[in-house]
Write a protein that holds these residues in place. Structure first.
Motif, mmCIF file in Angstrom:
data_model
loop_
_atom_site.group_PDB
_atom_site.id
_atom_site.type_symbol
_atom_site.label_atom_id
_atom_site.label_comp_id
_atom_site.label_asym_id
_atom_site.label_seq_id
_atom_site.Cartn_x
_atom_site.Cartn_y
_atom_site.Cartn_z
ATOM 1 N N GLY A 59 56.920 -15.456 -10.866
ATOM 2 C CA GLY A 59 57.132 -14.017 -10.801
ATOM 3 C C GLY A 59 58.606 -13.649 -10.758
ATOM 4 O O GLY A 59 59.416 -14.351 -10.148
ATOM 5 N N TRP A 60 58.945 -12.556 -11.442
ATOM 6 C CA TRP A 60 60.300 -12.006 -11.472
ATOM 7 C C TRP A 60 60.193 -10.505 -11.271
ATOM 8 O O TRP A 60 59.139 -9.909 -11.467
ATOM 9 N N ARG A 61 61.291 -9.874 -10.879
ATOM 10 C CA ARG A 61 61.320 -8.415 -10.688
ATOM 11 C C ARG A 61 62.583 -7.873 -11.346
ATOM 12 O O ARG A 61 63.675 -8.392 -11.137
ATOM 13 N N LEU A 62 62.405 -6.835 -12.145
ATOM 14 C CA LEU A 62 63.501 -6.172 -12.845
ATOM 15 C C LEU A 62 63.820 -4.869 -12.126
ATOM 16 O O LEU A 62 62.911 -4.096 -11.797
ATOM 17 N N TYR A 63 65.102 -4.626 -11.874
ATOM 18 C CA TYR A 63 65.575 -3.389 -11.240
ATOM 19 C C TYR A 63 66.667 -2.776 -12.111
ATOM 20 O O TYR A 63 67.485 -3.492 -12.681
ATOM 21 N N THR A 64 66.690 -1.449 -12.154
ATOM 22 C CA THR A 64 67.822 -0.758 -12.771
ATOM 23 C C THR A 64 68.615 -0.070 -11.670
ATOM 24 O O THR A 64 68.084 0.220 -10.599
ATOM 25 N N PRO A 65 69.892 0.228 -11.914
ATOM 26 C CA PRO A 65 70.672 0.946 -10.907
ATOM 27 C C PRO A 65 70.233 2.401 -10.804
ATOM 28 O O PRO A 65 69.511 2.915 -11.673
ATOM 29 N N ARG A 66 70.677 3.048 -9.776
ATOM 30 C CA ARG A 66 70.364 4.454 -9.545
ATOM 31 C C ARG A 66 70.751 5.279 -10.776
ATOM 32 O O ARG A 66 71.832 5.121 -11.333
ATOM 33 N N GLY A 67 69.825 6.134 -11.202
ATOM 34 C CA GLY A 67 70.078 7.045 -12.318
ATOM 35 C C GLY A 67 69.790 6.466 -13.692
ATOM 36 O O GLY A 67 69.893 7.165 -14.689
ATOM 37 N N MET A 68 69.392 5.189 -13.765
ATOM 38 C CA MET A 68 69.133 4.565 -15.066
ATOM 39 C C MET A 68 67.647 4.472 -15.340
ATOM 40 O O MET A 68 66.919 3.780 -14.651
ATOM 41 N N ASP A 69 67.191 5.201 -16.362
ATOM 42 C CA ASP A 69 65.819 5.049 -16.846
ATOM 43 C C ASP A 69 65.832 3.948 -17.898
ATOM 44 O O ASP A 69 66.877 3.599 -18.435
ATOM 45 N N LEU A 70 64.687 3.406 -18.190
ATOM 46 C CA LEU A 70 64.592 2.281 -19.098
ATOM 47 C C LEU A 70 63.373 2.476 -19.982
ATOM 48 O O LEU A 70 62.288 2.762 -19.484
ATOM 49 N N ASP A 71 63.529 2.338 -21.288
ATOM 50 C CA ASP A 71 62.412 2.455 -22.224
ATOM 51 C C ASP A 71 61.648 1.135 -22.237
ATOM 52 O O ASP A 71 61.758 0.334 -23.154
ATOM 53 N N LEU A 72 60.900 0.900 -21.165
ATOM 54 C CA LEU A 72 60.130 -0.322 -20.995
ATOM 55 C C LEU A 72 58.672 0.047 -20.812
ATOM 56 O O LEU A 72 58.348 0.925 -20.015
ATOM 57 N N ARG A 73 57.800 -0.624 -21.553
ATOM 58 C CA ARG A 73 56.356 -0.361 -21.493
ATOM 59 C C ARG A 73 55.624 -1.603 -20.998
ATOM 60 O O ARG A 73 56.119 -2.722 -21.133
ATOM 61 N N GLU A 74 54.431 -1.392 -20.492
ATOM 62 C CA GLU A 74 53.651 -2.514 -19.965
ATOM 63 C C GLU A 74 53.217 -3.490 -21.060
ATOM 64 O O GLU A 74 52.836 -4.627 -20.767
ATOM 65 N N THR A 75 53.310 -3.087 -22.313
ATOM 66 C CA THR A 75 52.945 -3.959 -23.432
ATOM 67 C C THR A 75 54.134 -4.737 -23.986
ATOM 68 O O THR A 75 53.985 -5.515 -24.930
ATOM 69 N N ASP A 76 55.322 -4.539 -23.433
ATOM 70 C CA ASP A 76 56.534 -5.195 -23.908
ATOM 71 C C ASP A 76 56.703 -6.574 -23.292
ATOM 72 O O ASP A 76 56.061 -6.926 -22.301
ATOM 73 N N VAL A 91 55.044 -0.031 -15.240
ATOM 74 C CA VAL A 91 56.473 0.047 -14.950
ATOM 75 C C VAL A 91 56.673 1.212 -13.985
ATOM 76 O O VAL A 91 56.200 2.318 -14.241
ATOM 77 N N ALA A 92 57.342 0.965 -12.855
ATOM 78 C CA ALA A 92 57.536 1.993 -11.820
ATOM 79 C C ALA A 92 58.835 2.748 -12.080
ATOM 80 O O ALA A 92 59.904 2.148 -12.123
ATOM 81 N N ARG A 93 58.710 4.053 -12.257
ATOM 82 C CA ARG A 93 59.874 4.928 -12.392
ATOM 83 C C ARG A 93 59.921 5.786 -11.130
ATOM 84 O O ARG A 93 59.126 6.691 -10.960
ATOM 85 N N TRP A 94 60.860 5.454 -10.245
ATOM 86 C CA TRP A 94 60.959 6.127 -8.970
ATOM 87 C C TRP A 94 61.684 7.458 -9.152
ATOM 88 O O TRP A 94 62.770 7.504 -9.725
ATOM 89 N N PRO A 95 61.088 8.548 -8.658
ATOM 90 C CA PRO A 95 61.711 9.863 -8.848
ATOM 91 C C PRO A 95 62.942 10.054 -7.976
ATOM 92 O O PRO A 95 63.017 9.545 -6.858
ATOM 93 N N ALA A 96 63.895 10.785 -8.525
ATOM 94 C CA ALA A 96 65.114 11.118 -7.784
ATOM 95 C C ALA A 96 64.932 12.476 -7.127
ATOM 96 O O ALA A 96 64.267 13.352 -7.689
ATOM 97 N N PRO A 97 65.497 12.673 -5.959
ATOM 98 C CA PRO A 97 65.470 13.997 -5.359
ATOM 99 C C PRO A 97 66.125 14.994 -6.318
ATOM 100 O O PRO A 97 67.193 14.739 -6.857
ATOM 101 N N GLY A 98 65.460 16.084 -6.579
ATOM 102 C CA GLY A 98 66.002 17.079 -7.497
ATOM 103 C C GLY A 98 65.584 16.854 -8.942
ATOM 104 O O GLY A 98 65.968 17.612 -9.826
#
Length: 112
Positions: A59-76, A91-98
């Motif tokens: 198992g591995w985990r991918l993280y992006t920095p704050r403010g970075m969305d990623l065009d990643l799909r579960e089929t990729d 793919v978890a896209r965590w919402p930003a306040p605001g």
């Protein structure tokens, strides 16, 4: 300092088999999307299945920095760390306040 890795997102194209069934094309028909400034870390350890043949799933985990969305799909698939990893689940896209995306997290697995 955590977000120094580069990956390539591999998105399958489509092809027809000899019976005109549509199937994923991971070869020449695939789209390759280079991405830099992410972090891929080990997650969840490894497991072995030795019933029929020797298979190790890591198992591995991918993280992006704050403010970075990623065009990643579960089929990729993701090429990282000199190997090809499969996206495992949503793919978890965590919402930003605001509004917008705070950061993205995705579980990846390596099957060898």
């Amino acid at each position: 300092m955590l977000y120094l890795q580069s990956i390539v997102i591999v998105r399958p194209g489509t092809a027809e088999d000899e019976y005109s069934n549509e199937q994923d094309d991971w070869g020449a028909g695939a789209t390759r999307i280079p991405v830099s400034g992410v972090n891929v870390q080990p997650a969840g350890g490894s497991s072995e299945d030795t019933d029929d043949k020797e298979v190790v799933v890591t198992g591995w985990r991918l993280y992006t920095p704050r403010g970075m969305d990623l065009d990643l799909r579960e089929t990729d698939r993701v090429e990282a760390l000199n190997t090809t990893l499969q996206v495992a689940g949503k793919v978890a896209r965590w919402p930003a306040p605001g509004g917008g995306v705070h950061h993205v997290e995705a579980d990846l697995v390596e099957v060898s």
